[in-house]
Write a protein that holds these residues in place. Sequence first.
Motif, short mmCIF file in Angstrom:
data_model
loop_
_atom_site.label_atom_id
_atom_site.label_comp_id
_atom_site.label_asym_id
_atom_site.label_seq_id
_atom_site.Cartn_x
_atom_site.Cartn_y
_atom_site.Cartn_z
N GLY A 1 -8.08 -19.59 3.70
CA GLY A 1 -7.04 -20.13 2.83
C GLY A 1 -6.72 -19.24 1.64
O GLY A 1 -5.61 -19.29 1.10
N MET A 2 -7.68 -18.39 1.24
CA MET A 2 -7.44 -17.50 0.10
C MET A 2 -6.42 -16.42 0.43
O MET A 2 -5.84 -15.82 -0.47
CB MET A 2 -8.76 -16.80 -0.30
N TYR A 3 -6.22 -16.18 1.71
CA TYR A 3 -5.35 -15.07 2.11
C TYR A 3 -4.07 -15.59 2.78
O TYR A 3 -3.50 -14.95 3.67
CB TYR A 3 -6.14 -14.09 3.00
N ALA A 4 -3.62 -16.74 2.29
CA ALA A 4 -2.44 -17.39 2.88
C ALA A 4 -1.14 -16.63 2.62
O ALA A 4 -0.14 -16.88 3.28
CB ALA A 4 -2.32 -18.82 2.37
N LYS A 5 -1.16 -15.71 1.66
CA LYS A 5 0.07 -14.94 1.38
C LYS A 5 0.28 -13.82 2.41
O LYS A 5 1.38 -13.28 2.52
CB LYS A 5 0.02 -14.33 -0.03
N ALA A 6 -0.77 -13.46 3.10
CA ALA A 6 -0.65 -12.44 4.15
C ALA A 6 0.03 -13.06 5.37
O ALA A 6 0.03 -14.28 5.55
CB ALA A 6 -2.04 -11.92 4.53
N THR A 7 0.60 -12.22 6.22
CA THR A 7 1.14 -12.72 7.49
C THR A 7 -0.03 -12.99 8.43
O THR A 7 -0.87 -12.11 8.65
CB THR A 7 2.09 -11.68 8.12
N LEU A 8 -0.09 -14.22 8.92
CA LEU A 8 -1.20 -14.62 9.80
C LEU A 8 -0.83 -14.30 11.25
O LEU A 8 0.21 -14.72 11.74
CB LEU A 8 -1.45 -16.12 9.64
N ILE A 9 -1.72 -13.55 11.91
CA ILE A 9 -1.49 -13.23 13.33
C ILE A 9 -2.60 -13.87 14.14
O ILE A 9 -3.76 -13.44 14.07
CB ILE A 9 -1.49 -11.71 13.58
N VAL A 10 -2.27 -14.92 14.86
CA VAL A 10 -3.30 -15.65 15.61
C VAL A 10 -2.74 -16.11 16.95
O VAL A 10 -1.56 -16.47 17.06
CB VAL A 10 -3.84 -16.86 14.80
#
Length: 285
Positions: free
Chosen positions: A139-148
Amino acid sequence: MKNALICTALFLAACSKPAPTDHATPETKAETIKLYALECGRIDMLDLGIFASNGAYDGQTYKAVSSCYLIRHPKGDLLWDTGLPDALNAVDGGVTNGPFHIAVPHTLLGQLADLGVTPDNLDYLSLSHSHFDHAGNGGMYAKATLIVNEAEIAHMFRDEARKDMQTFPAYSALEASEKITFSGEHDVFGDGSVTIIDTSGHTPGHTVLRLELANTGTVLLTGDLYHLNKARELRTVPVFNTDEAETLRSMDKFEALAKETNAKVIIQHSTQDFEALPKPPEYLD
Ligand SMILES: [Zn+2]
């Protein structure tokens, strides 16, 4: 798209042998990719028995590491897994949680800051899967684009997952992230150097990461396809995997790729594999 993937595969096969350095583009690009190994917690596995449905490890224990990786590519930074929650850093000696004793001697936030990466400037985040020890700081890195993997997205945001008050709050903020989802595999930077590959079975959308590094060659980060070095030899499947048959098929797929590419395989929970890696500011390239 399929043709593009085939071309990439052929291109990689052609480039997997040491090549003369007078080629300009692809090799030059590849040379600048760096893999940083970060310690995202320690996990004492107090009952290794749960890691084999056939009882192979009954009565054994293991001191594991929780590792995360920063991949620095000319086109951006990718964080692969986020480890155990940094909040555990405040708990002296760690905590016992069921069959695990967990501790976080060094925060992910601090280790990334030393490399100039912050939650505000990280480009991409990917999780091998959504378990507590991989999504613990998600959750701390929610500003990054999430690739999952799209199957893992469905799994991690299903109704039952939302009720898990230990794990869900750690990554719930990712629901608002900009996302790239895929099935099969995803070429992160479009040049075949960093590829996320479906190896489901541990969870419905579990993935491994393939890297093509200039000096090291092919590197495969296992996620939790295997937890132990001996699990690769014994093909053991944890009792808590979502699908044992699918796990075994993923192991076959992974091993075929590892053989074909003569890959360096890094088992992410293996203390032996982790200790053998260079530590920041040093990196694998
Ligand atoms: Zn794990």
